[in-house]
Design a protein around this motif. Structure first.
Motif, PDB file in Angstrom:
ATOM      1  N   SER A  10       0.679  -1.096   0.026  1.00  0.00           N
ATOM      2  CA  SER A  10       0.075   0.013   0.008  1.00  0.00           C
ATOM      3  C   SER A  10       0.779   1.274  -0.057  1.00  0.00           C
ATOM      4  O   SER A  10       1.836   1.392   0.952  1.00  0.00           O
ATOM      5  CB  SER A  10      -0.828   0.009   1.091  1.00  0.00           C
ATOM      6  N   ASN A  11       0.471   2.314  -1.053  1.00  0.00           N
ATOM      7  CA  ASN A  11       1.042   3.394  -0.958  1.00  0.00           C
ATOM      8  C   ASN A  11       2.693   3.156  -1.351  1.00  0.00           C
ATOM      9  O   ASN A  11       3.253   4.307  -1.377  1.00  0.00           O
ATOM     10  CB  ASN A  11       1.019   4.254   0.183  1.00  0.00           C
ATOM     11  N   LYS A  12       3.176   2.119  -1.649  1.00  0.00           N
ATOM     12  CA  LYS A  12       4.614   1.811  -1.906  1.00  0.00           C
ATOM     13  C   LYS A  12       5.080   1.922  -3.341  1.00  0.00           C
ATOM     14  O   LYS A  12       3.934   1.665  -4.171  1.00  0.00           O
ATOM     15  CB  LYS A  12       5.133   0.507  -1.171  1.00  0.00           C
ATOM     16  N   LYS A  13       6.410   2.149  -3.648  1.00  0.00           N
ATOM     17  CA  LYS A  13       6.769   1.861  -5.003  1.00  0.00           C
ATOM     18  C   LYS A  13       6.898   0.562  -5.227  1.00  0.00           C
ATOM     19  O   LYS A  13       8.030  -0.077  -4.623  1.00  0.00           O
ATOM     20  CB  LYS A  13       7.878   2.876  -5.183  1.00  0.00           C
ATOM     21  N   VAL A  14       6.017  -0.038  -5.964  1.00  0.00           N
ATOM     22  CA  VAL A  14       6.443  -1.511  -6.492  1.00  0.00           C
ATOM     23  C   VAL A  14       6.681  -1.821  -7.627  1.00  0.00           C
ATOM     24  O   VAL A  14       5.941  -1.299  -8.893  1.00  0.00           O
ATOM     25  CB  VAL A  14       4.680  -2.456  -5.986  1.00  0.00           C
ATOM     26  N   ILE A  15       7.969  -2.488  -7.813  1.00  0.00           N
ATOM     27  CA  ILE A  15       8.386  -2.842  -9.024  1.00  0.00           C
ATOM     28  C   ILE A  15       7.773  -4.137  -9.675  1.00  0.00           C
ATOM     29  O   ILE A  15       7.879  -5.314  -8.775  1.00  0.00           O
ATOM     30  CB  ILE A  15       9.898  -3.063  -8.937  1.00  0.00           C
ATOM     31  N   ILE A  16       7.136  -4.294 -10.569  1.00  0.00           N
ATOM     32  CA  ILE A  16       6.630  -5.548 -11.240  1.00  0.00           C
ATOM     33  C   ILE A  16       7.260  -5.974 -12.423  1.00  0.00           C
ATOM     34  O   ILE A  16       7.401  -5.099 -13.496  1.00  0.00           O
ATOM     35  CB  ILE A  16       5.066  -5.372 -11.430  1.00  0.00           C
ATOM     36  N   ARG A  17       7.954  -7.083 -12.414  1.00  0.00           N
ATOM     37  CA  ARG A  17       8.646  -7.646 -13.775  1.00  0.00           C
ATOM     38  C   ARG A  17       7.541  -8.273 -14.198  1.00  0.00           C
ATOM     39  O   ARG A  17       7.016  -9.397 -13.747  1.00  0.00           O
ATOM     40  CB  ARG A  17       9.619  -8.644 -13.199  1.00  0.00           C
ATOM     41  N   VAL A  18       7.093  -7.762 -15.271  1.00  0.00           N
ATOM     42  CA  VAL A  18       5.908  -8.269 -16.244  1.00  0.00           C
ATOM     43  C   VAL A  18       6.574  -9.014 -17.384  1.00  0.00           C
ATOM     44  O   VAL A  18       7.718  -8.816 -17.703  1.00  0.00           O
ATOM     45  CB  VAL A  18       4.847  -7.475 -16.587  1.00  0.00           C
ATOM     46  N   GLU A  47      -5.127  -1.054  -6.883  1.00  0.00           N
ATOM     47  CA  GLU A  47      -6.122  -0.896  -5.921  1.00  0.00           C
ATOM     48  C   GLU A  47      -5.681  -0.770  -4.500  1.00  0.00           C
ATOM     49  O   GLU A  47      -6.256  -0.250  -3.684  1.00  0.00           O
ATOM     50  CB  GLU A  47      -6.844  -2.207  -5.652  1.00  0.00           C
ATOM     51  N   LYS A  48      -4.310  -1.100  -4.499  1.00  0.00           N
ATOM     52  CA  LYS A  48      -3.617  -0.965  -3.037  1.00  0.00           C
ATOM     53  C   LYS A  48      -2.939   0.498  -3.170  1.00  0.00           C
ATOM     54  O   LYS A  48      -2.064   0.590  -2.274  1.00  0.00           O
ATOM     55  CB  LYS A  48      -2.593  -2.164  -3.030  1.00  0.00           C
ATOM     56  N   ASN A  49      -3.302   1.109  -4.012  1.00  0.00           N
ATOM     57  CA  ASN A  49      -2.714   2.627  -4.147  1.00  0.00           C
ATOM     58  C   ASN A  49      -1.171   2.616  -4.196  1.00  0.00           C
ATOM     59  O   ASN A  49      -0.535   3.590  -3.822  1.00  0.00           O
ATOM     60  CB  ASN A  49      -3.049   3.331  -2.931  1.00  0.00           C
ATOM     61  N   ALA A  50      -0.595   1.687  -4.728  1.00  0.00           N
ATOM     62  CA  ALA A  50       0.957   1.346  -4.936  1.00  0.00           C
ATOM     63  C   ALA A  50       1.237   2.362  -6.186  1.00  0.00           C
ATOM     64  O   ALA A  50       0.387   2.928  -6.958  1.00  0.00           O
ATOM     65  CB  ALA A  50       1.290  -0.105  -5.279  1.00  0.00           C
ATOM     66  N   LYS A  51       2.340   2.889  -6.198  1.00  0.00           N
ATOM     67  CA  LYS A  51       2.988   3.754  -7.397  1.00  0.00           C
ATOM     68  C   LYS A  51       3.713   2.316  -8.060  1.00  0.00           C
ATOM     69  O   LYS A  51       4.576   1.774  -7.728  1.00  0.00           O
ATOM     70  CB  LYS A  51       4.043   4.330  -6.837  1.00  0.00           C
TER      71      LYS A  51
END
Ligand code: ADP
Ligand code: MG
Length: 382
Positions: A10-18, A47-51
């Motif tokens: 939540s509210n975090k910078k999330v790197i997603i390897r897609v 939805e979790k408000n991530a970046k």
């Protein structure tokens, strides 16, 4: 396994390897399936408000000319699918990228340029360079790997970043691992595996992993001929995997009752019993009697795993066996799982996708799962 649900994003910078490794022709995406499949994980993070910071490779990039493999068209399509802006950064490192990341607000999406642009000077991405991995990790706070297709390779953008951030897997990888783990550890029996494809050598790992687990192993495709040769049958000029003959002999002697070989074939000249192949012919598909035989085993199975087309299905006249197996599977219940790039392509081409419980999306990665291996691109330990 830690999944995206287990981590606080939540509210975090999330790197997603897609896996945005989509086919592109003249700047146009010809099949956006992989982008669509990645939406579940991306939307969950939103939805979790991530970046959300997305990373992916696209094709191979070995020289500056290969920079035509830009992810820019993907950013446009993704923006349409998400119905929101996608910030595209045409760099894989540097101030521009760092600034764009800093400017991201909660619920915003950024797509970085093709990770393999880092392969031009010394294969940094593909050799899992730790400086690069550390740098990419510094852009985020949490890492999610959801690129199944490359998860059998340890690259900087999967295994690498996972070394430096709290990490987990996304929904796509979770599903792939779960399906395979369930059939491997606790299958509903009888379990039958159908094997085909070109060379025995490519499938030795799969055979070794299943000889004890499976009740029946049905073998077709090019690889069947090496088994037939090993049992003393004349195979003419059919595909022969010379160095695997002794492996086949050994397996046949130990697992005689489990291994079911073709009894008839379609060659380049005729359809005939296995014993009638002449020295000048080449077997290119299984025949109708074999299909009947296979169907008897398939009908009594509760779990079926299929890897490898049963003939040279790319040519209509040798697609009978592969289509035939699709048709049999369509009409029976039970768990039906397919893996392997060409197998998946054949099933789709013939229009049988909906009749499978699961079709694994990664060619090499699904083969390694079938071999019972752990995937190098995924962090398994906590
Ligand atoms: P997958 O990608 O599903 O793991 P493989 O790569 O092992 O499958 O095998 C697919 C290839 O095997 C296809 O290109 C097909 O034409 C070839 N093949 C199948 N049967 C034969 C045969 N009898 N002779 C020659 N090639 C065959
Ligand atoms: Mg293949």
């Amino acid at each position: 396994m830690i999944t995206i649900r287990d981590l606080d994003i939540s509210n975090k910078k999330v790197i997603i390897r897609v896996d945005f490794n989509v086919p592109i022709k003249d700047g146009k995406i010809t099949d956006d399936k992989r982008i669509i499949e990645s939406l579940e994980t991306i939307n969950y993070a939103l939805e979790k408000n991530a970046k959300v910071i997305l990373m992916s490779h696209l094709g191979r990039v070995k020289t500056v000319e290969d920079k035509v493999n830009t992810l820019y068209p993907v950013s446009l399509r993704l923006s349409q699918l998400l119905n929101r802006e996608v910030v595209f950064v045409d760099e894989t490192r540097g101030l521009k990228l760092e600034k764009a990341v800093d400017n991201l607000k909660n619920g915003e999406v950024l797509l970085m340029e093709n990770t393999r642009f880092e392969d031009i000077d010394g294969s940094k991405e593909s050799s899992n360079d730790q400086d690069l991995a550390k740098y990419w990790a510094s852009l985020g706070e949490v890492f999610i790997n959801d690129a199944f297709g490359t998860s059998h390779r340890a690259h900087a953008s999967n295994a690498g970043i996972a070394n430096y951030l709290p990490s987990g897997i996304g929904f796509l990888i979770e599903k792939e691992l779960k399906v395979m783990n369930d059939v491997m550890c606790n299958p509903n029996k009888p379990l039958t595996i159908i094997l085909g494809g070109a060379k025995v050598n490519d499938k030795i790992g799969v055979i070794n992993n299943f000889v004890d687990k499976a009740d029946y192993i049905l073998i077709g495709g090019g690889m069947a001929f090496t088994f037939l040769k090993a049992s003393g049958i004349e195979i003419g000029s059919s595909l022969l995997d010379e160095e695997s003959i002794s492996f086949c002999k050994d397996i046949l002697s130990k697992y005689e009752d489990k291994i079911i070989l073709p009894i008839d074939v379609v060659t380049d000249l005729k359809t005939c019993f296995i014993s009638d192949i002449t020295s000048s012919e080449k077997g290119l598909d299984i025949g109708p009697q074999t299909l009947k035989l296979f169907s008897q085993y398939l009908r009594m199975s509760k779990t079926i795993i299929w890897n490898g087309p049963l003939g040279m299905f790319e040519e209509e006249k040798y697609s009978y066996g592969t289509k035939g197996v699709c048709e049999i599977l369509k009409n029976i219940d039970g768990l039906k799982i397919a893996g392997g790039g060409d197998t998946a392509a054949a099933i789709k081409q013939f229009g049988y996708e909906e009749f499978f419980t699961h079709i694994s999306t990664g060619g090499g990665a699904s083969l390694e799962l079938l071999e019972g291996k752990k995937l190098k691109g995924i962090k398994y330990e906590k």
